[in-house]
Structure formats: structure tokens, C-alpha cells
Design a protein around this motif. Structure first.
Motif, PDB file in Angstrom:
ATOM      1  N   GLN A  28       0.833  -1.205   0.000  1.00 31.66           N
ATOM      2  CA  GLN A  28       0.000   0.000   0.000  1.00 31.66           C
ATOM      3  C   GLN A  28       0.868   1.257   0.000  1.00 31.66           C
ATOM      4  N   ASP A  29       1.961   1.237   0.760  1.00 30.52           N
ATOM      5  CA  ASP A  29       2.857   2.387   0.795  1.00 30.52           C
ATOM      6  C   ASP A  29       3.560   2.584  -0.546  1.00 30.52           C
ATOM      7  N   SER A  34       4.127   5.753  -5.406  1.00 34.82           N
ATOM      8  CA  SER A  34       4.133   5.749  -6.865  1.00 34.82           C
ATOM      9  C   SER A  34       3.039   6.656  -7.415  1.00 34.82           C
ATOM     10  N   TRP A  35       1.852   6.547  -6.852  1.00 35.21           N
ATOM     11  CA  TRP A  35       0.742   7.381  -7.296  1.00 35.21           C
ATOM     12  C   TRP A  35       1.044   8.861  -7.038  1.00 35.21           C
ATOM     13  N   GLY A  36       1.552   9.179  -5.873  1.00 32.54           N
ATOM     14  CA  GLY A  36       1.889  10.561  -5.540  1.00 32.54           C
ATOM     15  C   GLY A  36       2.975  11.121  -6.444  1.00 32.54           C
ATOM     16  N   ALA A  37       3.947  10.287  -6.785  1.00 34.22           N
ATOM     17  CA  ALA A  37       5.015  10.729  -7.684  1.00 34.22           C
ATOM     18  C   ALA A  37       4.450  11.052  -9.063  1.00 34.22           C
ATOM     19  N   GLY A  38       3.544  10.232  -9.533  1.00 38.23           N
ATOM     20  CA  GLY A  38       2.899  10.498 -10.825  1.00 38.23           C
ATOM     21  C   GLY A  38       2.075  11.772 -10.792  1.00 38.23           C
ATOM     22  N   ARG A  71      -8.256  12.399  -3.927  1.00 41.26           N
ATOM     23  CA  ARG A  71      -8.592  13.747  -4.395  1.00 41.26           C
ATOM     24  C   ARG A  71      -7.911  14.825  -3.547  1.00 41.26           C
ATOM     25  N   MET A  72      -8.034  14.726  -2.242  1.00 34.38           N
ATOM     26  CA  MET A  72      -7.420  15.736  -1.376  1.00 34.38           C
ATOM     27  C   MET A  72      -5.901  15.708  -1.467  1.00 34.38           C
ATOM     28  N   MET A  73      -5.340  14.510  -1.562  1.00 38.02           N
ATOM     29  CA  MET A  73      -3.893  14.418  -1.685  1.00 38.02           C
ATOM     30  C   MET A  73      -3.425  14.995  -3.026  1.00 38.02           C
ATOM     31  N   ALA A  74      -4.162  14.729  -4.091  1.00 33.83           N
ATOM     32  CA  ALA A  74      -3.805  15.276  -5.405  1.00 33.83           C
ATOM     33  C   ALA A  74      -3.861  16.799  -5.386  1.00 33.83           C
ATOM     34  N   LEU A  75      -4.871  17.355  -4.720  1.00 30.96           N
ATOM     35  CA  LEU A  75      -4.956  18.810  -4.613  1.00 30.96           C
ATOM     36  C   LEU A  75      -3.776  19.366  -3.825  1.00 30.96           C
ATOM     37  N   GLY A  76      -3.416  18.703  -2.732  1.00 30.45           N
ATOM     38  CA  GLY A  76      -2.285  19.158  -1.923  1.00 30.45           C
ATOM     39  C   GLY A  76      -0.961  19.072  -2.666  1.00 30.45           C
ATOM     40  N   ARG A  94       9.171  13.390 -10.465  1.00 28.77           N
ATOM     41  CA  ARG A  94       8.622  12.063 -10.136  1.00 28.77           C
ATOM     42  C   ARG A  94       9.630  11.242  -9.329  1.00 28.77           C
ATOM     43  N   GLN A  95      10.866  11.204  -9.793  1.00 29.21           N
ATOM     44  CA  GLN A  95      11.908  10.426  -9.125  1.00 29.21           C
ATOM     45  C   GLN A  95      12.179  10.956  -7.719  1.00 29.21           C
TER      46      GLN A  95
END
Length: 109
Positions: A28-29, A34-38, A71-76, A94-95
Motif C-alpha cells: 500500500q505504501d 508511486s501514485w503521488g510521484a505520478g 482527491r485531497m492528496m492530489a490537490l495538496g 517524479r523520481q
């Protein structure tokens, strides 16, 4: 006996140090990093192409996310990316984001 302990002590210390570094990241981490980096890379692309923060937020609001926290994390992440004076390429962002996220998650364990 004392010579045996002196000889074994560096091996014990090395083993303990190695086991401390060998922590693995939970699936999960890894997914979250990975998602946050993208997301950070996409935000940097938008920023470098001249898209306003308002328009970037609107794009995020329209997008359908798989998990409730996204959604909230993407906005942040997008807001932090726009606040940064960085002009790095999206691949570098990303890296960097991924490495820092993994380091943070491992430090919390």
C-alpha cells in the motif's frame, strides 16, 4: 574467550545494521508513493506548460479517483508543486518525490 567475542562483535553489529536497513515497504505504501510521484509529475507538466493553478485544480475536481483519499492528496500535491519555484523536468520531480516518500515511509517504521 575474550578473543572470540572481539572477533564476533563486528559481525553482530553488521548484522543488526543490515537488518535495520532491510525494511521493506508495504504494498500500500509503494502504491501511495508511486501514485503521488505520478501526480507530482503531472502537476509539474501543467505548471511548466503555463496552466494556472486554478485550471489544474478544476482538472483534478473532474477526475474520478479510485480511493477516497486521492482527491485531497492530489490537490495538496498540486498546490505544493505550484508553490515551488522549481523548474525541474517532470521525470526528475517524479523520481525525487518517490525517493523522498519511500525514505519517509521507511523512517516511520
Amino acid at each position: 574467550m575474550r578473543k572470540t567475542w572481539i572477533a564476533l562483535m563486528p559481525l553482530v553489529i553488521a548484522g543488526v545494521a543490515h537488518s535495520a536497513q532491510a525494511k521493506e515497504l508495504a504494498t500500500q505504501d509503494q502504491y501511495m508513493c508511486s501514485w503521488g510521484a505520478g501526480t507530482a509529475a503531472r502537476a509539474q507538466e501543467l505548471k511548466l506548460s503555463g496552466v494556472s493553478l486554478y485550471a489544474a485544480r478544476q482538472k483534478i475536481q473532474v477526475y474520478k479517483f479510485a480511493k477516497s483519499w486521492m482527491r485531497m492528496m492530489a490537490l495538496g500535491i498540486t498546490e505544493q508543486t505550484y508553490d515551488s519555484p522549481s523548474r525541474f523536468k517532470p521525470t526528475a520531480v517524479r523520481q525525487s518525490f518517490y525517493e523522498d516518500c519511500v525514505r519517509y515511509k521507511l523512517a516511520r517504521k
